[in-house]
Design an enzyme around this catalytic site. Structure first.
Site, PDB file in Angstrom:
ATOM      1  N   GLU A 199      -4.694  -5.177  -5.353  1.00  0.00           N
ATOM      2  CA  GLU A 199      -4.569  -5.772  -4.018  1.00  0.00           C
ATOM      3  C   GLU A 199      -4.215  -7.255  -4.129  1.00  0.00           C
ATOM      4  OE1 GLU A 199      -8.222  -4.922  -2.004  1.00  0.00           O
ATOM      5  OE2 GLU A 199      -7.840  -2.753  -1.926  1.00  0.00           O
ATOM      6  N   SER A 253       0.839  -1.194   0.000  1.00  0.00           N
ATOM      7  CA  SER A 253       0.000   0.000   0.000  1.00  0.00           C
ATOM      8  C   SER A 253       0.876   1.247   0.000  1.00  0.00           C
ATOM      9  CB  SER A 253      -0.971  -0.052   1.184  1.00  0.00           C
ATOM     10  OG  SER A 253      -1.933   0.970   1.117  1.00  0.00           O
ATOM     11  N   HIS A 298      -3.704  -0.528  -4.604  1.00  0.00           N
ATOM     12  CA  HIS A 298      -5.162  -0.740  -4.508  1.00  0.00           C
ATOM     13  C   HIS A 298      -5.783  -0.364  -5.870  1.00  0.00           C
ATOM     14  CE1 HIS A 298      -4.932  -1.169  -0.117  1.00  0.00           C
ATOM     15  NE2 HIS A 298      -4.206  -0.070  -0.098  1.00  0.00           N
TER      16      HIS A 298
END
Length: 281
Positions: A204, A135, A177
Site C-alpha cells: 500500500e 488496488s 495490498h
C-alpha cells in the site's frame, strides 16, 4: 477472451501501478507522479471496479486539483452494453490519462474487455498517455490477473483463481495490498502455475512506474518480485488441492523507493536514474 490492441508502435506510454491506499493527505508522492504526467491535460477516473462508486470522483478531484490537475472526469460502466455507447466513448476523447480506482478487478474486465472502451484505453497508452491503477486497478494491468486466493502464508494448491486482465503489461502477474494482507503465498502459487510470468507484489502507498521494459519504485512501502524461471522442482501438478505448495530455487527481490527493475533481464537495475531526476516527455 480479451484482445490486445496491435498498434505496431510498441509500448510508448507510462503505467503507474499502485498497491492501494495511496496517500491523499501527506506528501502524496504517488498522486504527484500521476499529476506530473497529466500536466494540464485531462484525467479520466474509471470507477468501473466499484459496485458503489459514489464519493470517488469528489475525492480524486480534490486531491488532483490541489496538485494542478483541474480536468478530472468520471467513467463508470454499470452494464457491459454501456461500453459501446457514444456517451461513454466521448469521455475518453482527448484524454492524457486514465486512472482505474479500486474495487473488484473482475468487474473491469467483464464490463469493458474486448469493447470500444478497452480499445480506447489501449490507444491512449500506445499514443504516449498514462494509465494508472490502484488496488483492483493495479491487478487488472497484466495479461493474467489474480482474482482471488487465500491470504494464508502457506499456499494451498487449489486455492487460487485467475482470469485474463487488460494486457497492458505482459508477462507479469500483479498483486496489491501485499505485505498488509500477507499475500506472498498466493503470489508464489500464481507464478508456480506459470513460471514464464514474473510475480509483482506491491505494498500500500507504493507504486511502480513502468516505461518500456523497466520500472522505478516510488512510495513508502516495498515491491516484491517473485521469479519462478529457475525453479527446479514443484509439486503443483501432482499434489491434491488441499496440500501445501512445495517449490525449490525460487528467486525473490525486494525493492523500495528509488530502486529500478529491468523486466527483460528480470534483474534490479542499479544503474537506473532516480525517477525524481527524470524528465517526462
Amino acid at each position: 477472451m480479451l484482445k490486445r490492441t496491435k498498434t505496431g508502435r510498441g509500448r510508448e506510454g507510462t503505467l503507474i501501478i499502485i498497491g492501494g491506499h495511496e496517500d491523499h493527505d501527506g506528501e502524496r508522492v504517488i498522486l504527484k507522479e500521476v499529476a506530473k504526467h497529466v500536466r494540464d491535460g485531462k484525467l479520466v477516473l474509471a470507477t468501473v471496479a466499484s459496485h458503489e462508486p459514489e464519493g470517488y470522483l469528489e475525492k480524486y478531484q480534490s486531491s488532483f486539483g490541489e496538485l494542478g490537475v483541474s480536468k478530472v472526469t468520471e467513467l463508470y460502466i454499470e452494464e457491459r452494453d454501456q461500453a459501446t455507447s457514444e456517451e461513454k466513448l466521448a469521455t475518453l476523447r482527448d484524454v492524457s490519462a486514465v486512472f482505474f480506482s479500486g474495487g473488484d478487478q473482475l468487474r473491469i474486465t467483464s464490463l469493458i474487455g474486448d469493447t470500444p472502451i478497452y480499445e480506447h484505453v489501449h490507444q491512449i497508452f500506445a499514443n504516449g498517455g498514462v494509465i494508472a491503477g490502484t488496488s483492483a486497478g493495479a491487478s487488472v494491468m497484466s495479461d493474467t490477473m489474480l482474482v482471488r486466493g487465500s491470504n494464508a502464508s502457506s499456499f494451498r494448491i487449489g486455492d487460487l483463481s485467475m482470469a485474463p486482465g487488460l494486457g497492458l503489461l505482459p508477462n507479469v502477474i500483479i498483486d496489491q495490498h501485499f505485505a498488509e494482507r500477507g499475500r506472498i503465498g498466493r503470489l508464489i502459487g500464481a507464478v508456480s502455475q506459470n513460471p514464464r510470468v514474473l510475480g509483482i507484489g506491491i505494498d500500500e502507498d507504493t507504486a511502480i512506474v513502468v516505461r518500456g521494459h523497466r520500472f522505478d519504485v516510488i512510495g513508502t512501502g516495498a515491491v516484491y518480485l517473485v521469479d519462478a524461471g529457475h525453479v527446479t522442482h514443484t509439486n503443483i501438478a501432482e499434489a491434491s488441492p488441499d496440500e501445501a505448495l512445495s517449490i525449490y530455487d525460487l528467486r525473490l527481490h525486494v525493492l523500495s523507493a528509488g530502486d529500478g527493475f529491468n523486466l527483460e533481464s528480470r534483474r534490479p537495475d542499479r544503474d537506473s536514474i532516480p525517477i525524481s531526476m527524470q524528465e517526462t516527455s
